[in-house]
Design a protein around this motif. Structure first.
Motif, PDB file in Angstrom:
ATOM      1  N   PHE A 276       0.832  -1.209   0.000  1.00 29.42           N
ATOM      2  CA  PHE A 276       0.000   0.000   0.000  1.00 29.42           C
ATOM      3  C   PHE A 276       0.865   1.257   0.000  1.00 29.42           C
ATOM      4  O   PHE A 276       0.563   2.226  -0.710  1.00 29.42           O
ATOM      5  CB  PHE A 276      -0.934   0.005   1.217  1.00 29.42           C
ATOM      6  N   LEU A 277       1.940   1.242   0.768  1.00 25.39           N
ATOM      7  CA  LEU A 277       2.844   2.388   0.768  1.00 25.39           C
ATOM      8  C   LEU A 277       3.411   2.625  -0.617  1.00 25.39           C
ATOM      9  O   LEU A 277       3.479   3.768  -1.089  1.00 25.39           O
ATOM     10  CB  LEU A 277       3.985   2.146   1.762  1.00 25.39           C
ATOM     11  N   TYR A 278       3.837   1.564  -1.283  1.00 24.52           N
ATOM     12  CA  TYR A 278       4.429   1.694  -2.606  1.00 24.52           C
ATOM     13  C   TYR A 278       3.459   2.301  -3.614  1.00 24.52           C
ATOM     14  O   TYR A 278       3.886   2.915  -4.595  1.00 24.52           O
ATOM     15  CB  TYR A 278       4.919   0.341  -3.112  1.00 24.52           C
ATOM     16  N   GLU A 279       2.163   2.126  -3.383  1.00 25.55           N
ATOM     17  CA  GLU A 279       1.159   2.687  -4.287  1.00 25.55           C
ATOM     18  C   GLU A 279       0.555   3.984  -3.741  1.00 25.55           C
ATOM     19  O   GLU A 279      -0.477   4.455  -4.218  1.00 25.55           O
ATOM     20  CB  GLU A 279       0.056   1.657  -4.523  1.00 25.55           C
ATOM     21  N   LYS A 280       1.175   4.543  -2.692  1.00 24.80           N
ATOM     22  CA  LYS A 280       0.767   5.809  -2.085  1.00 24.80           C
ATOM     23  C   LYS A 280      -0.624   5.748  -1.469  1.00 24.80           C
ATOM     24  O   LYS A 280      -1.308   6.774  -1.350  1.00 24.80           O
ATOM     25  CB  LYS A 280       0.851   6.965  -3.099  1.00 24.80           C
ATOM     26  N   GLU A 281      -1.029   4.572  -1.042  1.00 29.79           N
ATOM     27  CA  GLU A 281      -2.294   4.404  -0.327  1.00 29.79           C
ATOM     28  C   GLU A 281      -1.974   4.468   1.171  1.00 29.79           C
ATOM     29  O   GLU A 281      -1.969   3.466   1.878  1.00 29.79           O
ATOM     30  CB  GLU A 281      -2.948   3.085  -0.721  1.00 29.79           C
ATOM     31  N   TYR A 282      -1.717   5.677   1.635  1.00 29.36           N
ATOM     32  CA  TYR A 282      -1.123   5.870   2.950  1.00 29.36           C
ATOM     33  C   TYR A 282      -2.053   5.472   4.094  1.00 29.36           C
ATOM     34  O   TYR A 282      -1.594   4.926   5.106  1.00 29.36           O
ATOM     35  CB  TYR A 282      -0.680   7.321   3.114  1.00 29.36           C
ATOM     36  N   ALA A 283      -3.344   5.741   3.971  1.00 32.36           N
ATOM     37  CA  ALA A 283      -4.269   5.417   5.056  1.00 32.36           C
ATOM     38  C   ALA A 283      -4.319   3.912   5.304  1.00 32.36           C
ATOM     39  O   ALA A 283      -4.298   3.452   6.453  1.00 32.36           O
ATOM     40  CB  ALA A 283      -5.668   5.962   4.735  1.00 32.36           C
ATOM     41  N   LYS A 284      -4.382   3.131   4.223  1.00 36.95           N
ATOM     42  CA  LYS A 284      -4.422   1.676   4.365  1.00 36.95           C
ATOM     43  C   LYS A 284      -3.096   1.149   4.910  1.00 36.95           C
ATOM     44  O   LYS A 284      -3.069   0.230   5.739  1.00 36.95           O
ATOM     45  CB  LYS A 284      -4.739   1.027   3.020  1.00 36.95           C
ATOM     46  N   ALA A 285      -2.007   1.732   4.440  1.00 38.56           N
ATOM     47  CA  ALA A 285      -0.695   1.321   4.946  1.00 38.56           C
ATOM     48  C   ALA A 285      -0.578   1.628   6.429  1.00 38.56           C
ATOM     49  O   ALA A 285      -0.074   0.804   7.215  1.00 38.56           O
ATOM     50  CB  ALA A 285       0.416   2.019   4.167  1.00 38.56           C
ATOM     51  N   LEU A 286      -1.049   2.797   6.860  1.00 37.03           N
ATOM     52  CA  LEU A 286      -0.967   3.190   8.261  1.00 37.03           C
ATOM     53  C   LEU A 286      -1.697   2.210   9.172  1.00 37.03           C
ATOM     54  O   LEU A 286      -1.208   1.862  10.256  1.00 37.03           O
ATOM     55  CB  LEU A 286      -1.549   4.595   8.446  1.00 37.03           C
ATOM     56  N   THR A 287      -2.867   1.762   8.745  1.00 39.60           N
ATOM     57  CA  THR A 287      -3.638   0.822   9.557  1.00 39.60           C
ATOM     58  C   THR A 287      -2.829  -0.441   9.833  1.00 39.60           C
ATOM     59  O   THR A 287      -2.795  -0.944  10.964  1.00 39.60           O
ATOM     60  CB  THR A 287      -4.954   0.457   8.844  1.00 39.60           C
TER      61      THR A 287
END
Length: 581
Positions: free
Chosen positions: A230-241
């Motif tokens: 998720f981080l690699y695709e800039k989906e920060y909210a999902k990565a943070l969870t």
């Protein structure tokens, strides 16, 4: 002896791979004289044997390609000779002249798909047993198999052809199955995330049998890889969870360990480790270092011998990190001058060799300074210590199976990486204070000066007011490369690419000038020594042995994003697969 016994208990189940000789060709054919996919898996012991083969894929050096990735990014100099690199293979990566016929590219592709094949065989066997065997064990094996199938597709997606790779979701049977074309990146992401999400939901946080199941993947490992995607695709909210779960969930038991624990043989499977390859010198001693079924690794030699050394920039960065002068660990007692500040920071001492490091024991016989000589280990261009056996041997040659065969574990993912990935997510979502807290937690572990305005009187701070941009620059150019140098799966190159700074970084490094200057040091026994090995930056010194103004010059000129951002599909796949253009 206790530590060694505990470590090798987990290899009892690995040895079954070596006894059954889990050959993919045998498992995929229908010859009645051979074991076939329809007749082999009749119980969970047999599926577990194939699962074990899937785990063993990680022994293959080409899966991580750590040395090649050091040359490819900005983490390694090919060989030790300067100003011309003397490692031929390394030059192709360093100068960006590799092609799709490169052996290590081909071996990485083949190794990852071999792992996928083994995972698919396990999944196929388990599907045939569904409802007929112990459900809890069935789900546990399925979760592990799908973790690895997802992981290997994630590695391929991260590395090759702009993420457009072949999805292997089943054991190939027909010619069409084998000659399968690539899928778009978005479909690949959807596929491997489904596997990782299944693993995350069904793997345990920890195993009850801590010794027998040591090294098996957990929900924390799945969360780490899934969050990274998720981080690699800039989906920060999902990565943070997911990163919050890994860091804050007490069920995993993860924590940052003491500075002197990391990268030591006594620190294997420590509380910071999330995913670790359990190399050993016990099993399959008859296999040489070039056999990827061998359970020893070559890294002890490759990172400390003549194969690769450190570029000037990272050596300089390591040794000039400001120390926290209020941390007592940063001081030592000199026999004549009393209490003095260490020559180099603790992070540098634990990770790399620096000629100035007079306070750290190296190979049990002397300090780092004394052990660094001219030639392969000289000119001040030190080496990575992470994979060497300096903490328990007097020489790499003392490895029981020889210099090339190290039994030291390799940590693929650890908690510090998750902290830094969470810090990036926090920066990108505007939470600079939260990001500073995560970064400072790691810096505090190393006794380094903390970032930002002073928060207490127990540490020194740099008193800088960081913005999202300035803290991101620190993360990109200092914190993450120094904390995770030459670790994991293509971390540095992937970061440079997704941050869009590959060209900028190479141009910057090409423009920097360093000097190798004479260095005088005192050995542990108090006697004096001399070596012309200290790398400095700044105004030209009055005396120096080597002008370092040549690093990354050709690299910056040769870099082409269309050719080099991702590895090409290997020529071997193109020639054998009719559906690959």
């Amino acid at each position: 002896m206790i530590r060694i016994t505990i470590k090798y208990i987990c290899f009892i189940w690995l040895s079954s791979l070596l006894l059954i000789s889990c050959d993919d060709d045998i498992l995929e054919q229908t010859d009645p004289n051979r074991i076939s996919t329809s007749s082999f898996w009749t119980n969970l012991d047999e599926t577990n044997s194939t699962l074990t083969a899937t785990y063993a894929t990680m022994f293959d050096h080409y899966i991580l390609n750590l040395v090649e990735e050091s040359w490819r990014s900005d983490m390694g100099w090919p060989g030790f000779g300067r100003p011309t690199p003397d490692n031929g293979q390394g030059r192709t990566y360093y100068y960006k002249t590799y092609t799709n016929s490169d052996n290590s590219i081909q071996k990485k592709w083949e190794g990852l798909y071999q792992g996928i094949s083994r995972a698919n065989q396990t999944i196929n066997g388990l599907m045939g047993l569904e409802g007929e065997v112990d459900q809890e064990e069935w789900e546990l094996q399925m979760a592990q198999a799908r973790f690895f199938r997802g992981l290997f597709h994630f590695y391929l997606h991260t590395s090759f052809n702009n993420g457009n790779i072949i999805i292997r979701d089943k054991v190939p049977v027909t010619e069409d199955d084998f000659n399968k074309g690539v899928s778009p990146s978005a479909e690949v992401i959807e596929f491997f995330r489904a596997d990782l999400e299944y693993a995350y939901k069904n793997l345990p946080a920890r195993y009850q049998n801590l010794s027998g199941d040591q090294g098996r993947v957990t929900a924390g490992a799945a969360a780490t890889i899934l969050g990274t995607s998720f981080l690699y695709e800039k989906e920060y909210a999902k990565a943070l969870t997911l990163f919050n779960d890994v860091i804050d969930n007490p069920d995993y038991g993860y924590k940052l360990v003491d500075a002197n624990v990391l990268f030591t043989i006594h620190g294997e499977f420590n509380a910071e480790s999330i995913f670790e390859i359990p190399y050993n010198v016990i099993h399959r001693p008859e296999l040489n270092q070039w056999n990827e079924l061998s359970q020893t690794n070559r890294y002890g030699f490759l990172f400390t011998g003549v194969t690769t050394s450190m570029p000037a920039w990272i050596q300089y960065k390591y040794k000039t990190e400001p120390m926290d002068t209020l941390d007592e660990r940063n001081y030592y007692i000199d026999s004549t001058e009393g209490r003095k500040l260490r020559n180099v920071p603790l992070r540098a001492s634990q990770m790399v060799t620096l000629i100035e490091d007079e306070q750290t024991l190296y190979y049990l016989n002397d300090n780092v300074s004394e052990n660094m000589k001219k030639g392969a280990r000289g000119w001040g261009f030190g080496h990575m210590k992470k994979y060497s056996n300096h903490d328990h041997l007097e020489n790499e040659d003392d490895n029981p199976e020889g210099t090339w065969n190290s039994g030291k574990n390799v940590t693929v993912n650890r908690l510090a990486e998750v902290y830094l990935m969470r810090a990036e997510c926090l920066i990108q979502t505007g939470n600079v204070a939260g990001a500073l807290a995560d970064i400072n937690k790691i810096r505090e572990r190393w006794g380094l000066q903390l970032l930002g305005p002073a928060m207490d009187s127990n540490h020194t701070y740099d008193e800088v007011v960081y913005t999202e941009e300035s803290l991101m620059n620190h993360l990109m150019y200092v914190e993450k490369p120094l904390e995770l140098s030459n670790e994991g799966h293509s971390i540095r190159w992937t970061d440079l690419r997704r941050w869009g700074i590959i060209k900028e970084n190479f141009d910057r490094l090409a423009s920097e000038v360093y000097y190798a200057v004479p260095y005088n040091f005192t050995r542990l026994d108090g006697s004096k020594g001399w070596n012309d090995a200290s790398v400095v930056m700044g105004p030209e010194p009055a005396k120096y042995e080597l002008l370092v103004d040549f690093e990354y010059d050709l690299t910056a000129q040769n870099y082409n994003p269309e050719q080099h951002d991702y590895l090409p599909i290997p020529l071997s796949e193109i020639t054998s697969n009719s559906n690959i253009d």
